[in-house]
Design a protein around this motif. Structure first.
Motif, PDB file in Angstrom:
ATOM      1  N   THR A 228       0.828  -1.190   0.000  1.00  9.39           N
ATOM      2  CA  THR A 228       0.000   0.000   0.000  1.00  9.39           C
ATOM      3  C   THR A 228       0.862   1.239   0.000  1.00  9.39           C
TER       4      THR A 228
ATOM      5  N   HIS B  90       0.863   5.508   0.278  1.00 18.71           N
ATOM      6  CA  HIS B  90       0.082   6.652   0.718  1.00 18.71           C
ATOM      7  C   HIS B  90       0.617   7.903   0.057  1.00 18.71           C
TER       8      HIS B  90
ATOM      9  N   ASN C 177      -1.965   4.859  -8.324  1.00 18.43           N
ATOM     10  CA  ASN C 177      -2.534   3.897  -7.378  1.00 18.43           C
ATOM     11  C   ASN C 177      -2.574   4.422  -5.953  1.00 18.43           C
TER      12      ASN C 177
ATOM     13  N   PRO D 159      -3.937   6.020  -2.700  1.00 18.28           N
ATOM     14  CA  PRO D 159      -5.319   6.071  -2.208  1.00 18.28           C
ATOM     15  C   PRO D 159      -5.764   7.496  -1.903  1.00 18.28           C
TER      16      PRO D 159
ATOM     17  N   GLN E  39     -11.706   6.807  -4.220  1.00 18.15           N
ATOM     18  CA  GLN E  39     -12.571   5.748  -3.700  1.00 18.15           C
ATOM     19  C   GLN E  39     -14.013   5.987  -4.120  1.00 18.15           C
TER      20      GLN E  39
ATOM     21  N   ASP F 223      -9.387   9.803   7.174  1.00 17.09           N
ATOM     22  CA  ASP F 223      -8.919   8.476   6.800  1.00 17.09           C
ATOM     23  C   ASP F 223      -8.862   7.584   8.037  1.00 17.09           C
TER      24      ASP F 223
END
Length: 215
Positions: free
Chosen positions: A2, A4, A31, A33, A38, A205
């Protein structure tokens, strides 16, 4: 793994226009987030499903007309034409509703198809070639019968190809353009923009330090 985006959790709040900026999206990893991504991806996935209904309705109607003409019986068109019309109308109504409101991102949305128009076209092309190869094995004998079987096979192939386009290419195109489309609608639809601004005011978040944007 992941990743950020580099916006710390304690950073000052930014306006929605800042997060919607195409320039900000271009300099951010695709990619990475963000809440806007979302929302756009979730809305695009749901809208893609309804786009298949919109495109699939005419295919059903066309199939009904074709088989009624081939067999000289009105039953196929009498059944498939209303079903196709109902499917298209339901899809169009749901498409408009989905794209004018924020999606429920708490629901698990899984899409196993291609995520772009190019991917959808490639998949349908492969399937189409495979189906054409299979049909080529039976077409000569069907043509030799001279009873319309060959025409039925060709027509069925065309209808199946149209169905693949409706179920694969159309939703893949919608999903591939989900983020760009979401940006345009937030900028042009006052109701959707208001909903996003309200979400921006309260969202934090829950899992890390991802920012509200970019898109």
């Amino acid at each position: 793994m992941t990743h950020h985006i580099p916006f710390p959790a304690g950073a000052p709040a930014h306006s929605l226009d800042h997060w919607l900026s195409p320039e900000l999206a271009r300099v951010s990893p695709p990619n990475a987030p963000s809440r806007l991504r979302q929302l756009a991806d979730a809305q695009g996935t749901i809208a893609a499903g309804w786009s298949s209904a919109i495109a699939g309705g005419p295919v059903l109607a066309l199939a009904g007309a074709f088989f009624s003409a081939m067999y000289g019986h009105p039953a196929p068109v009498l059944v498939l034409l209303p079903l196709g019309a109902a499917l298209t109308l339901l899809g169009a109504w749901s498409w408009k509703r989905v794209r004018s409101s924020l999606p429920d991102t708490g629901r698990l949305l899984i899409s196993r198809g291609p995520g772009s128009a190019r991917g959808g076209i490639a998949m349908v092309s492969v399937l189409g070639v495979a189906l054409a190869g299979i049909q080529a094995l039976y077409l000569p004998s069907a043509a030799a019968k001279g009873d319309g079987t060959a025409i039925t096979l060709v027509g069925a192939f065309v209808l199946l190809l149209a169905l693949l386009v409706a179920c694969i290419v159309v939703p893949s195109t919608v999903m591939g353009r989900a983020r760009q489309s979401f940006r345009l609608r937030v900028q042009s639809n006052p109701g959707l923009r208001r909903a996003v601004e309200e979400d921006l005011a309260v969202w934090r978040d829950p899992h890390g330090n991802a920012g509200y944007g970019p898109l």
